[in-house]
Design a protein around this motif. Structure first.
Motif, PDB file in Angstrom:
ATOM      1  N   ALA A  55      34.916 -45.134  58.093  1.00 44.23           N
ATOM      2  CA  ALA A  55      34.084 -44.560  57.036  1.00 44.23           C
ATOM      3  C   ALA A  55      32.628 -44.461  57.467  1.00 44.23           C
ATOM      4  CB  ALA A  55      34.208 -45.360  55.744  1.00 44.23           C
ATOM      5  N   VAL A  56      32.413 -44.145  58.737  1.00 46.11           N
ATOM      6  CA  VAL A  56      31.076 -43.905  59.266  1.00 46.11           C
ATOM      7  C   VAL A  56      30.830 -42.397  59.255  1.00 46.11           C
ATOM      8  CG1 VAL A  56      29.584 -44.057  61.296  1.00 46.11           C
ATOM      9  CG2 VAL A  56      31.076 -45.977  60.701  1.00 46.11           C
ATOM     10  N   PRO A  57      29.855 -41.922  58.480  1.00 43.54           N
ATOM     11  CA  PRO A  57      29.618 -40.478  58.361  1.00 43.54           C
ATOM     12  C   PRO A  57      29.118 -39.865  59.671  1.00 43.54           C
ATOM     13  CG  PRO A  57      28.566 -41.684  56.559  1.00 43.54           C
ATOM     14  CD  PRO A  57      28.985 -42.706  57.578  1.00 43.54           C
ATOM     15  N   ILE A  58      29.640 -38.677  59.976  1.00 41.26           N
ATOM     16  CA  ILE A  58      29.191 -37.914  61.141  1.00 41.26           C
ATOM     17  C   ILE A  58      28.153 -36.902  60.671  1.00 41.26           C
ATOM     18  CG2 ILE A  58      29.906 -36.298  62.941  1.00 41.26           C
ATOM     19  CD1 ILE A  58      32.643 -37.730  62.894  1.00 41.26           C
ATOM     20  N   LEU A  59      27.029 -36.853  61.347  1.00 45.68           N
ATOM     21  CA  LEU A  59      25.951 -35.948  60.981  1.00 45.68           C
ATOM     22  C   LEU A  59      26.216 -34.551  61.534  1.00 45.68           C
ATOM     23  CD1 LEU A  59      22.851 -38.267  61.602  1.00 45.68           C
ATOM     24  CD2 LEU A  59      24.222 -37.991  59.519  1.00 45.68           C
ATOM     25  N   ASP A  60      25.715 -33.565  60.839  1.00 39.63           N
ATOM     26  CA  ASP A  60      25.958 -32.173  61.203  1.00 39.63           C
ATOM     27  C   ASP A  60      24.812 -31.652  62.063  1.00 39.63           C
ATOM     28  OD1 ASP A  60      26.945 -29.625  61.382  1.00 39.63           O
ATOM     29  OD2 ASP A  60      26.293 -29.016  59.380  1.00 39.63           O
ATOM     30  N   PHE A  61      25.054 -31.595  63.375  1.00 38.52           N
ATOM     31  CA  PHE A  61      24.071 -31.029  64.294  1.00 38.52           C
ATOM     32  C   PHE A  61      24.743 -29.904  65.087  1.00 38.52           C
ATOM     33  CE2 PHE A  61      22.169 -35.317  63.835  1.00 38.52           C
ATOM     34  CZ  PHE A  61      20.873 -34.943  63.505  1.00 38.52           C
ATOM     35  N   PRO A  62      23.998 -28.887  65.490  1.00 39.07           N
ATOM     36  CA  PRO A  62      24.574 -27.770  66.252  1.00 39.07           C
ATOM     37  C   PRO A  62      24.796 -28.126  67.716  1.00 39.07           C
ATOM     38  CG  PRO A  62      22.224 -27.408  65.926  1.00 39.07           C
ATOM     39  CD  PRO A  62      22.569 -28.657  65.157  1.00 39.07           C
ATOM     40  N   ILE A  63      25.820 -28.919  67.976  1.00 33.38           N
ATOM     41  CA  ILE A  63      26.156 -29.330  69.342  1.00 33.38           C
ATOM     42  C   ILE A  63      27.603 -28.951  69.625  1.00 33.38           C
ATOM     43  CG2 ILE A  63      24.427 -31.143  69.634  1.00 33.38           C
ATOM     44  CD1 ILE A  63      26.386 -33.179  68.620  1.00 33.38           C
ATOM     45  N   HIS A  64      27.872 -28.573  70.880  1.00 36.13           N
ATOM     46  CA  HIS A  64      29.197 -28.084  71.262  1.00 36.13           C
ATOM     47  C   HIS A  64      30.199 -29.221  71.387  1.00 36.13           C
ATOM     48  CE1 HIS A  64      32.406 -26.038  73.384  1.00 36.13           C
ATOM     49  NE2 HIS A  64      32.262 -26.835  74.410  1.00 36.13           N
ATOM     50  N   SER A  65      29.799 -30.308  72.033  1.00 32.39           N
ATOM     51  CA  SER A  65      30.655 -31.481  72.171  1.00 32.39           C
ATOM     52  C   SER A  65      29.786 -32.717  72.041  1.00 32.39           C
ATOM     53  CB  SER A  65      31.413 -31.469  73.507  1.00 32.39           C
ATOM     54  OG  SER A  65      30.512 -31.357  74.598  1.00 32.39           O
ATOM     55  N   GLY A  66      30.444 -33.888  71.961  1.00 37.82           N
ATOM     56  CA  GLY A  66      29.706 -35.072  71.598  1.00 37.82           C
ATOM     57  C   GLY A  66      29.452 -35.056  70.102  1.00 37.82           C
ATOM     58  N   LEU A  67      28.932 -36.158  69.590  1.00 43.38           N
ATOM     59  CA  LEU A  67      28.643 -36.196  68.154  1.00 43.38           C
ATOM     60  C   LEU A  67      27.616 -37.273  67.853  1.00 43.38           C
ATOM     61  CD1 LEU A  67      30.231 -38.870  66.836  1.00 43.38           C
ATOM     62  CD2 LEU A  67      32.208 -37.440  67.229  1.00 43.38           C
ATOM     63  N   VAL A  68      27.102 -37.222  66.630  1.00 43.85           N
ATOM     64  CA  VAL A  68      26.120 -38.182  66.152  1.00 43.85           C
ATOM     65  C   VAL A  68      26.565 -38.659  64.777  1.00 43.85           C
ATOM     66  CG1 VAL A  68      23.693 -38.581  65.583  1.00 43.85           C
ATOM     67  CG2 VAL A  68      24.301 -36.982  67.408  1.00 43.85           C
ATOM     68  N   ALA A  69      26.562 -39.969  64.569  1.00 40.18           N
ATOM     69  CA  ALA A  69      26.956 -40.557  63.291  1.00 40.18           C
ATOM     70  C   ALA A  69      25.863 -41.510  62.830  1.00 40.18           C
ATOM     71  CB  ALA A  69      28.294 -41.277  63.426  1.00 40.18           C
ATOM     72  N   GLN A  70      25.915 -41.890  61.565  1.00 38.19           N
ATOM     73  CA  GLN A  70      24.848 -42.751  61.054  1.00 38.19           C
ATOM     74  C   GLN A  70      25.331 -43.580  59.878  1.00 38.19           C
ATOM     75  OE1 GLN A  70      20.785 -41.211  60.970  1.00 38.19           O
ATOM     76  NE2 GLN A  70      20.605 -41.849  58.818  1.00 38.19           N
ATOM     77  N   ILE A  71      24.850 -44.821  59.812  1.00 35.73           N
ATOM     78  CA  ILE A  71      25.054 -45.673  58.650  1.00 35.73           C
ATOM     79  C   ILE A  71      23.696 -46.163  58.168  1.00 35.73           C
ATOM     80  CG2 ILE A  71      27.365 -46.427  59.333  1.00 35.73           C
ATOM     81  CD1 ILE A  71      26.100 -49.050  60.311  1.00 35.73           C
ATOM     82  N   GLY A  72      23.665 -46.650  56.940  1.00 29.33           N
ATOM     83  CA  GLY A  72      22.425 -47.181  56.407  1.00 29.33           C
ATOM     84  C   GLY A  72      22.098 -46.599  55.057  1.00 29.33           C
ATOM     85  N   PRO A  73      21.024 -47.084  54.438  1.00 31.58           N
ATOM     86  CA  PRO A  73      20.681 -46.677  53.077  1.00 31.58           C
ATOM     87  C   PRO A  73      20.032 -45.304  52.955  1.00 31.58           C
ATOM     88  CG  PRO A  73      19.052 -48.207  53.915  1.00 31.58           C
ATOM     89  CD  PRO A  73      20.132 -48.140  54.954  1.00 31.58           C
ATOM     90  N   GLY A  74      19.636 -44.720  54.065  1.00 39.58           N
ATOM     91  CA  GLY A  74      18.940 -43.448  54.022  1.00 39.58           C
ATOM     92  C   GLY A  74      17.440 -43.598  54.037  1.00 39.58           C
ATOM     93  N   SER A  75      16.949 -44.733  53.560  1.00 41.41           N
ATOM     94  CA  SER A  75      15.523 -45.035  53.599  1.00 41.41           C
ATOM     95  C   SER A  75      15.253 -46.037  54.710  1.00 41.41           C
ATOM     96  CB  SER A  75      15.077 -45.613  52.262  1.00 41.41           C
ATOM     97  OG  SER A  75      15.818 -46.791  51.959  1.00 41.41           O
TER      98      SER A  75
END
Length: 388
Positions: free
Chosen positions: A47-67
């Protein structure tokens, strides 16, 4: 003092299992489709959200409160174009590709760290961004991801590279420059072909190439201070097809590594001067293709000290020996302060060897290192914000 329990047995087994799966399925630069999908699947399970970035492969995810501050943890995910020569039960199943640099180790360790930190998400005082970077071996991944905006709001970054010359349970750390810059060259010398028995009727590019390669070594021996570090290596030579024909052209390719911006600039200048002048001396022409790679990895004093102090609580921390290898982690550090460390993975061969094996016993230390680095940096930057 080194802690006796780093992670649960369940998490350790999970990381080893993931490590073996990624080792079996190595993928080369910009072709990391299965690897990316597999990482995404594991993060979805956490349940770790994946962030939406314009990349062909690989990925970026993030956890935390947002602040609060955002800390980045990075792992590279691509493999090398070589044939594995081990007897591992989980050896590469892909001909001509192998995780001979241990990026499989890096992926598994960062997934382990994601599990550790996800369990603590409710108590986090900031955000932790997990960067799974493609294309590091051709030093294009970091630039592509930076261009896509993955460093937005990031205040610091931490990363590791497994190091088979260091024992498991030990991490090598250093303030300042740790690995070298990387510039690659590809040279073609064009002459005039002829019969091998009648060289006077042509202009032999093989002789010109041989002289050029030998003269280039004077850049190190006669242009760079003996107290500085610079390596110029020709790794491939091509030219000709048979014993009795002088070819029209011949060439070579290689790399230059250094820790000094001034030496890097001087080496390139002298390289062009020597190649072009030698070609002219032999009545020929030279074409040079220059690939400027990343700068040296240059660790922040503040960030490195913070993470080293935290690491000493559960593993051995030693002074890292600078390496003439390169890593495009340097691209991130040119924009945000960071720390890049050598994680012990003692093995039978060094990096980029066909029989290289990263020791999975080191995964629990690597995952704990990521976790503690992120927590220490969040504490530091939150304290900084309070003091403003």
């Amino acid at each position: 003092m080194v802690a006796t329990t780093l992670v649960s047995d369940e998490l350790d087994q999970y990381m080893v299992q993931q490590f073996k799966q990624f080792h079996r399925h190595p993928e080369l630069c910009d072709k990391e489709e299965w690897t990316t999908a597999k990482i995404a699947d594991e993060l979805h399970k956490m349940a770790v959200p994946i962030l939406d970035f314009p990349i062909h492969s690989g990925l970026v995810a993030q956890i935390g409160p947002g602040s609060g501050p955002t800390i980045a943890l990075r792992a590279d995910i691509d493999a090398l174009p070589l044939q594995e020569e081990t007897d591992l039960s989980y050896k590469s199943a892909i001909p001509g590709a192998a995780h001979a640099c241990g990026h499989d180790f890096h992926i598994a360790a960062l997934l382990g760290a994601a599990k550790l930190l996800k369990d603590q998400e409710a108590h986090l005082t900031g955000n932790i961004r997990f960067i799974f970077e493609p294309g590091e071996e051709r030093h294009v991944g970091a630039r592509e991801m930076i261009h896509a905006g993955i460093l937005k709001d990031v205040v610091a970054i931490s990363g590791i590279h497994n190091m088979p010359t260091i024992p498991v349970g030990t991490v090598g750390m250093k303030i300042g420059k740790l690995v070298a810059s990387n510039d690659n060259f590809d040279v073609t010398i064009t002459g005039v072909g002829s019969h091998a028995a009648m060289p006077q009727t042509g202009r032999d590019p093989i002789v010109a190439v041989a002289n050029t390669i030998m003269t280039l070594q004077t850049i190190v021996s006669r242009n760079i201070s003996p107290s500085d570090r610079l390596v110029l290596t020709v790794g491939a030579i091509h030219g000709g097809h048979t014993n009795n024909v002088i070819p029209e052209s011949a060439g070579f390719k290689g790399t230059i590594r250094t820790f000094s911006d001034a030496d890097r600039k001087l080496a390139k200048q002298r390289f062009y001067e020597i190649v072009n002048a030698t070609a002219v001396a032999f009545g020929q022409t030279a074409t040079i293709t220059w690939d400027q790679g990343p700068a040296p990895v240059n660790n922040s004093k503040t960030i490195t000290n913070l993470i080293a102090n935290q690491a000493r609580q559960f593993m051995n921390v030693v002074d890292a020996i600078p390496s003439n290898a390169d890593d495009d982690f340097a691209e991130y550090e040119q924009l945000v302060p960071g720390c890049y460390a050598f994680m012990g993975s003692k093995g039978q061969a060094n990096l980029h060897h066909p029989d290289f094996i990263a020791n999975p016993e080191g995964l629990k230390y690597a995952a704990k290192f990521h976790e503690q680095a992120a927590l220490a940096l969040l504490t530091h930057f939150n304290q900084q914000d309070k003091e403003k």
